[in-house]
Motif scaffolding. Structure first.
Motif, mmCIF file in Angstrom:
data_model
loop_
_atom_site.group_PDB
_atom_site.id
_atom_site.type_symbol
_atom_site.label_atom_id
_atom_site.label_comp_id
_atom_site.label_asym_id
_atom_site.label_seq_id
_atom_site.Cartn_x
_atom_site.Cartn_y
_atom_site.Cartn_z
ATOM 1 N N ASN A 195 0.812 -1.213 0.000
ATOM 2 C CA ASN A 195 0.000 0.000 0.000
ATOM 3 C C ASN A 195 0.853 1.274 0.000
ATOM 4 O O ASN A 195 0.675 2.163 0.834
ATOM 5 N N LEU A 196 1.792 1.345 -0.937
ATOM 6 C CA LEU A 196 2.678 2.510 -1.030
ATOM 7 C C LEU A 196 2.237 3.426 -2.173
ATOM 8 O O LEU A 196 1.745 2.951 -3.196
ATOM 9 N N TYR A 197 2.484 4.705 -1.991
ATOM 10 C CA TYR A 197 2.349 5.629 -3.121
ATOM 11 C C TYR A 197 3.592 5.516 -4.001
ATOM 12 O O TYR A 197 4.711 5.344 -3.479
ATOM 13 N N ILE A 198 3.400 5.633 -5.304
ATOM 14 C CA ILE A 198 4.544 5.711 -6.221
ATOM 15 C C ILE A 198 4.575 7.142 -6.748
ATOM 16 O O ILE A 198 3.595 7.608 -7.342
ATOM 17 N N ILE A 199 5.681 7.815 -6.500
ATOM 18 C CA ILE A 199 5.849 9.162 -7.053
ATOM 19 C C ILE A 199 6.754 8.991 -8.256
ATOM 20 O O ILE A 199 7.910 8.578 -8.124
ATOM 21 N N SER A 200 6.219 9.275 -9.436
ATOM 22 C CA SER A 200 6.996 9.036 -10.647
ATOM 23 C C SER A 200 7.312 10.385 -11.293
ATOM 24 O O SER A 200 6.435 11.016 -11.887
ATOM 25 N N ASP A 201 8.558 10.819 -11.140
ATOM 26 C CA ASP A 201 8.978 12.112 -11.690
ATOM 27 C C ASP A 201 9.478 11.866 -13.110
ATOM 28 O O ASP A 201 10.556 11.327 -13.319
ATOM 29 N N GLU A 202 8.646 12.249 -14.078
ATOM 30 C CA GLU A 202 8.923 11.924 -15.480
ATOM 31 C C GLU A 202 9.262 13.176 -16.287
ATOM 32 O O GLU A 202 9.019 13.250 -17.488
ATOM 33 N N ILE A 203 9.855 14.156 -15.618
ATOM 34 C CA ILE A 203 10.082 15.462 -16.256
ATOM 35 C C ILE A 203 11.045 15.384 -17.441
ATOM 36 O O ILE A 203 10.988 16.212 -18.339
ATOM 37 N N ARG A 213 12.928 4.558 -25.280
ATOM 38 C CA ARG A 213 11.695 5.333 -25.224
ATOM 39 C C ARG A 213 11.110 5.163 -23.825
ATOM 40 O O ARG A 213 11.046 4.055 -23.308
ATOM 41 N N HIS A 214 10.684 6.277 -23.255
ATOM 42 C CA HIS A 214 10.197 6.261 -21.879
ATOM 43 C C HIS A 214 8.928 5.414 -21.719
ATOM 44 O O HIS A 214 8.021 5.491 -22.552
ATOM 45 N N VAL A 215 8.849 4.663 -20.616
ATOM 46 C CA VAL A 215 7.630 3.930 -20.262
ATOM 47 C C VAL A 215 7.235 4.367 -18.856
ATOM 48 O O VAL A 215 8.036 4.287 -17.926
ATOM 49 N N SER A 216 6.005 4.837 -18.713
ATOM 50 C CA SER A 216 5.549 5.254 -17.383
ATOM 51 C C SER A 216 5.066 4.033 -16.602
ATOM 52 O O SER A 216 4.298 3.217 -17.129
ATOM 53 N N ILE A 217 5.494 3.938 -15.357
ATOM 54 C CA ILE A 217 5.071 2.806 -14.512
ATOM 55 C C ILE A 217 3.543 2.736 -14.421
ATOM 56 O O ILE A 217 2.971 1.647 -14.367
ATOM 57 N N ALA A 218 2.887 3.899 -14.462
ATOM 58 C CA ALA A 218 1.426 3.930 -14.336
ATOM 59 C C ALA A 218 0.740 3.219 -15.508
ATOM 60 O O ALA A 218 -0.394 2.749 -15.390
ATOM 61 N N LYS A 225 -1.409 2.334 -11.522
ATOM 62 C CA LYS A 225 -1.888 3.703 -11.807
ATOM 63 C C LYS A 225 -2.669 4.282 -10.622
ATOM 64 O O LYS A 225 -2.535 5.459 -10.299
ATOM 65 N N GLU A 226 -3.448 3.424 -9.972
ATOM 66 C CA GLU A 226 -4.280 3.870 -8.837
ATOM 67 C C GLU A 226 -3.482 4.502 -7.706
ATOM 68 O O GLU A 226 -4.024 5.205 -6.878
ATOM 69 N N ARG A 227 -2.189 4.150 -7.625
ATOM 70 C CA ARG A 227 -1.373 4.657 -6.508
ATOM 71 C C ARG A 227 -0.188 5.501 -6.979
ATOM 72 O O ARG A 227 0.703 5.810 -6.200
ATOM 73 N N THR A 228 -0.177 5.817 -8.268
ATOM 74 C CA THR A 228 0.944 6.593 -8.816
ATOM 75 C C THR A 228 0.534 8.036 -9.051
ATOM 76 O O THR A 228 -0.557 8.308 -9.563
ATOM 77 N N ILE A 229 1.427 8.943 -8.686
ATOM 78 C CA ILE A 229 1.236 10.348 -9.058
ATOM 79 C C ILE A 229 2.411 10.686 -9.964
ATOM 80 O O ILE A 229 3.572 10.598 -9.550
ATOM 81 N N ILE A 230 2.098 11.034 -11.199
ATOM 82 C CA ILE A 230 3.156 11.404 -12.144
ATOM 83 C C ILE A 230 3.405 12.901 -12.008
ATOM 84 O O ILE A 230 2.467 13.705 -12.081
ATOM 85 N N CYS A 231 4.674 13.270 -11.785
ATOM 86 C CA CYS A 231 5.020 14.690 -11.747
ATOM 87 C C CYS A 231 5.793 15.018 -13.014
ATOM 88 O O CYS A 231 6.659 14.241 -13.448
ATOM 89 N N HIS A 232 5.471 16.145 -13.585
ATOM 90 C CA HIS A 232 5.981 16.457 -14.920
ATOM 91 C C HIS A 232 6.017 17.972 -15.078
ATOM 92 O O HIS A 232 5.719 18.709 -14.130
ATOM 93 N N GLY A 233 6.356 18.433 -16.281
ATOM 94 C CA GLY A 233 6.352 19.875 -16.508
ATOM 95 C C GLY A 233 6.870 20.215 -17.890
ATOM 96 O O GLY A 233 7.316 19.330 -18.627
ATOM 97 N N VAL A 234 6.817 21.503 -18.199
ATOM 98 C CA VAL A 234 7.246 21.935 -19.537
ATOM 99 C C VAL A 234 8.679 22.474 -19.544
ATOM 100 O O VAL A 234 9.225 22.758 -20.614
#
Ligand code: PMP
Ligand code: GLU
Length: 396
Positions: A195-203, A213-218, A225-234
């Motif tokens: 029951n862990l959160y996954i923080i996936s920084d895919e910037i 080629r990038h693959v997102s864990i989510a 996906k239910e427990r992942t928060i993808i952090c990203h940006g421009v």
């Protein structure tokens, strides 16, 4: 008296070194700068025009605190297009940079007593940001010889009742490493089991080389996906570091909490920058390919140059615009009357005596290494390499 929190906090070392590099240049010194973690390209013209139009259209007032719907829709479209992931508007938030999205996220999910797994080497801001919430960073060592992989087995021994999440960053700053799919699968399964959160920084998603080629864990499993928060940006993808637009996507309850924190602190990210980011995500994408091609050329040159220095090994980054060479060979040597006792002393010698700015590996959790950004011209790379070689040659 300052708060304990503030007293414990030091400034971001990457930003501090970049500032020092700029100050020395302003004094007229010829510094070969490898500090800055930002593209040296200009923001593409159509993005700048969108911002100018926003100003002229008087799009200059508060927007909803979590960002405008049209940009949320463009972000949703980006995740569909690039990662085959579906999100709803309430699962997306726009922040004042990727760093701000991470900060709000940690505030939303971590607290005193929690433990957060962070693979080493890590981006400099993760441990301090985790500590600000009262939670404890738990560092998980990874190795150059093992492609900086994190396996399920490596993580298992650190997981206990207090473990709340794991921070993944790939392509990674500073190593430029990526995660093998089977390791992402194993990490995802552990996160579900415990029951862990996954923080996936895919910037750095778009800045990849060769065949990677990038693959997102989510995208690997709906349970992940239910427990992942993808952090990203421009910032990195569109050479927009100064515009301060980042975003995150994940479970609606987490995103809502991040929005509450944002509405009580910064309010919305800059209205004009949101319009610029909208043009970036919805407009032509060809500037990315141009930038990646140039970065790849510089990477090849820099890695070959560093590997030609006797005693130095250098991981070939699969993404980002950083290299993280192993300079353990210089530790224990002397430059004039100075003992090179750490990567910090080594970077001081490089800057003060050889006018070359790099970041000490210890700031990323790895002693003996240094980080160089190749988001700089070939001319600077050539000059810097010569200086580093000369410096190594002068050690006794
Ligand atoms: N994550 C990583 C790994 C980074 O290197 C950066 C660069 N500063 C960020 C997040 C945040 O970037 P920004 O705030 O400019 O979006
Ligand atoms: N991410 C970049 C770096 O690591 C920018 C500086 C920062 O935000 O730390 O150099």
């Amino acid at each position: 008296m300052l708060s304990e929190r503030a007293r414990a906090l030091k400034p971001s070392p990457t930003l501090a070194i970049t500032a020092k590099e700029k100050a020395l240049k302003a004094q007229g010194l010829d510094i070969a700068g490898f500090g800055a973690g930002e593209p040296d390209f200009d923001t593409p013209a159509h993005i700048k025009e969108a911002a100018i139009k926003a100003i002229n259209d008087n799009f200059t007032r508060y927007t909803p605190a979590s960002g405008i719907d049209s940009l949320k829709d463009a972000i949703i479209e980006k995740f569909k297009r690039d990662n085959n992931l579906s999100f709803k508007r309430e699962e997306v938030i726009i922040s004042c940079g990727g760093k701000h999205a991470l900060f709000n996220l940690f505030e939303a999910i971590f607290q005193k007593g929690d433990e957060v797994l962070i693979p080493v080497p890590f981006w400099v801001s993760y441990p301090p940001m985790v500590e600000l919430t009262g939670a404890n960073p738990v560092l998980v060592e990874t190795y150059e010889e093992e492609d900086y992989q994190v396996t399920g087995n490596m993580l298992k021994k650190y997981i206990n009742r207090n473990t709340k999440g794991i921070i993944l960053n790939y392509p990674s700053n500073p190593a430029g490493s990526i995660f093998y799919r089977e390791n992402l699968e194993a990490i995802g399964k552990l996160a579900v089991e415990h029951n862990l959160y996954i923080i996936s920084d895919e910037i750095y998603e778009k800045l990849t080389y060769d065949d990677y080629r990038h693959v997102s864990i989510a995208s690997l499993d709906s349970a992940f996906k239910e427990r992942t928060i993808i952090c990203h940006g421009v910032s990195k993808t569109y050479a927009m570091t100064g515009w301060r637009i980042g975003f995150a996507a994940g479970p609606a309850d987490v995103v809502k909490a991040m929005g509450n924190i944002q509405s009580q602190s910064t309010s919305n990210p800059t209205s004009i920058s949101q319009m610029a980011a909208l043009a970036a995500l919805n407009g032509p994408q060809d500037s990315i390919g141009v930038m990646v091609k140039e970065f790849q050329k510089r990477r090849d040159f820099l890695v070959a140059g560093l590997r030609s220095i006797s005693g130095v090994t250098c991981y070939n980054p699969k993404g980002t615009f950083y290299v993280f060479p192993n300079f353990n060979c210089v530790l224990g040597k002397r430059y004039k009357d100075k003992a090179i006792s750490s990567s910090t002393v080594w970077t001081e010698v490089l800057l003060e005596d050889f006018h070359t700015a790099v970041v000490p590996g210890i700031e990323f959790g790895k002693e003996g290494y240094i980080r160089l950004s190749f988001a700089t011209s070939m001319e600077v790379i050539q000059k810097g390499l010569e200086r580093i070689k000369k410096a190594v040659g002068k050690l006794k």
